[in-house]
Design a protein around this motif. Structure first.
Motif, short mmCIF file in Angstrom:
data_model
loop_
_atom_site.label_atom_id
_atom_site.label_comp_id
_atom_site.label_asym_id
_atom_site.label_seq_id
_atom_site.Cartn_x
_atom_site.Cartn_y
_atom_site.Cartn_z
N UNK A 167 0.85 -1.19 0.00
CA UNK A 167 0.00 0.00 0.00
C UNK A 167 0.88 1.24 0.00
N UNK A 168 0.67 2.11 -0.99
CA UNK A 168 1.35 3.40 -1.05
C UNK A 168 0.36 4.51 -0.72
N UNK A 169 0.77 5.44 0.14
CA UNK A 169 -0.16 6.48 0.58
C UNK A 169 0.64 7.66 1.12
N UNK A 170 0.07 8.85 0.97
CA UNK A 170 0.74 10.06 1.42
C UNK A 170 -0.25 10.99 2.11
N UNK A 171 -0.44 12.19 1.59
CA UNK A 171 -1.30 13.18 2.22
C UNK A 171 -2.71 12.64 2.40
N UNK A 172 -3.23 12.72 3.62
CA UNK A 172 -4.55 12.19 3.93
C UNK A 172 -4.53 10.72 4.31
N UNK A 196 3.82 4.84 4.01
CA UNK A 196 3.08 6.08 4.26
C UNK A 196 4.10 7.19 4.44
N UNK A 197 4.07 8.20 3.57
CA UNK A 197 5.01 9.32 3.72
C UNK A 197 4.78 9.97 5.08
N UNK A 198 5.79 9.90 5.95
CA UNK A 198 5.61 10.34 7.32
C UNK A 198 6.97 10.45 8.01
N UNK A 199 7.18 11.44 8.89
CA UNK A 199 8.45 11.54 9.61
C UNK A 199 8.64 10.38 10.59
N UNK A 200 9.89 10.13 10.96
CA UNK A 200 10.19 9.06 11.89
C UNK A 200 9.55 9.23 13.25
N UNK A 201 9.26 10.46 13.67
CA UNK A 201 8.65 10.69 14.97
C UNK A 201 7.23 10.15 15.05
N UNK A 202 6.60 9.88 13.90
CA UNK A 202 5.20 9.48 13.89
C UNK A 202 4.98 7.97 13.83
#
Length: 350
Positions: A167-172, A196-202
């Protein structure tokens, strides 16, 4: 002209943000000093996009966001500090309907605001094209998830993996993944790997929250792990997630970002690695909401090689860029709204 409401309890931050957007042109800027003021400004001016701080007096950012998304949904971008606690709260905001986030610069705001200028402009312009959804009843669900304990699931009698769903996903994405992943049954015979495009902190908090609402086991990928059926693997932020083989067994691994790819965790790199590690007939790729085109070319190649692909339908995509690009390239076997994707995966695989 995009009408933008900036909400922050810091007068200096409001001033700096106003200067960025007015200097860029194309924005009519309104400001609010707290959540209560923001709700009044939304009612009076009907802004196209809102930037929202989290920690504010009178009405905090999450309460304000939930009211906006319940009564008058519109694109909201959180502008907040991404500390460990801040990441958890920002993640809640994304689940409540915020379309994106920008990390506040550290140190002296007036000196460091340029470090996020480009990111702010890109994300606000993308948000202006987004289609947020009403979140009536979701506030209570998000709060309930925070209070739940992780589920105890029996170990499967056979953990061999029949195949892999990518699964590829980004904004939203956080909100959309909640339409898909919890609907997959606990005995789903394949593994699911999410970029999921997201920083490591998340991502650790994100995986933990999903694990509480999913029937399958959800884990963050921080190093090499054997792929197991009935497991969902969330790629660690600020890194790439790949599929590989070791000693004849298929694994999922977290590796350093490859600068060849623009977004991370890279969907394109994940799909390409999966095609090297296993035959296309044992792969299904799903392209969900997000701006840009990450993963579209690799998923198209996968379909041509005999794998199956799904693109999210425009009617549910918060930002239609990634699925639209897959469709444009002819790489989508089927196009479905997000709430129908789990059902299709189950019918294909079980």
């Amino acid at each position: 002209m995009t009408k933008l409401l900036i909400v922050d309890d810091s007068a200096l931050m409001r001033k700096c943000l106003r200067e960025i957007f007015e200097g860029a042109g194309g924005f009519e800027v309104i400001t609010a000093r707290n959540g209560r003021d923001a709700l009044a400004q939304v009612a009076q001016h009907n802004p196209d996009v809102v930037t929202l701080d989290i920690n504010m007096p009178e009405i905090d950012g999450l309460t304000c966001l939930s009211e906006i998304m319940t009564t008058s949904p519109r694109p909201v971008v959180m502008v907040s500090s991404i500390t460990a606690k801040g990441a958890q709260v920002t993640l809640e905001a994304l689940e409540l309907g915020a379309v994106d986030y920008v990390e506040k610069p550290g140190g002296t705001v007036s000196l460091n605001i340029d470090s996020v200028r480009k990111e702010l402009l890109v994300k606000i312009e993308a948000a202006a094209r987004a289609k947020p959804r009403r979140t009536r009843g979701l506030v209570q669900r998000v709060r309930a998830v925070s209070e739940q304990q992780p589920k105890v699931r029996p170990a499967p009698s056979n953990d061999s993996v029949g195949g892999i769903v990518i699964i590829g996903v980004s904004t939203g994405g956080p909100r959309t993944l909640e339409d898909v992943l919890p609907e997959l049954p606990s005995d789903f015979p394949w593994a699911v790997v999410v970029a999921q495009h997201m920083p490591g902190a998340f991502t650790a908090s994100f995986a933990s929250r999903l694990d509480k609402i999913c029937q399958m086991t959800v884990v963050e990928v921080t190093g090499p792990l054997p792929l197991r059926r009935s497991h969902i693997y969330i790629g660690r932020g600020n890194a790439d997630v790949i599929i590989d083989t070791r000693l004849g067994r298929t694994i999922v691994n977290s590796v350093g970002e490859d600068s060849t790819f623009l977004w991370h965790p890279s969907v394109e790199r994940l799909v390409k690695s999966a095609m090297r590690a296993t035959e296309p007939g044992r792969l299904v790729s799903v392209q969900l909401t997000g701006m840009g085109n990450d993963g579209a070319e690799a998923m198209t190649a996968l379909r041509k090689a005999g794998g199956r692909t799904i693109a999210e339908h425009e009617s549910t995509a918060i930002v239609y860029g990634m699925p639209a690009e897959l469709i444009r390239l002819g790489g989508a076997d089927t196009i479905l709204p997000s709430d129908k994707i789990a059902e299709r995966l189950t019918s294909w695989i079980m």
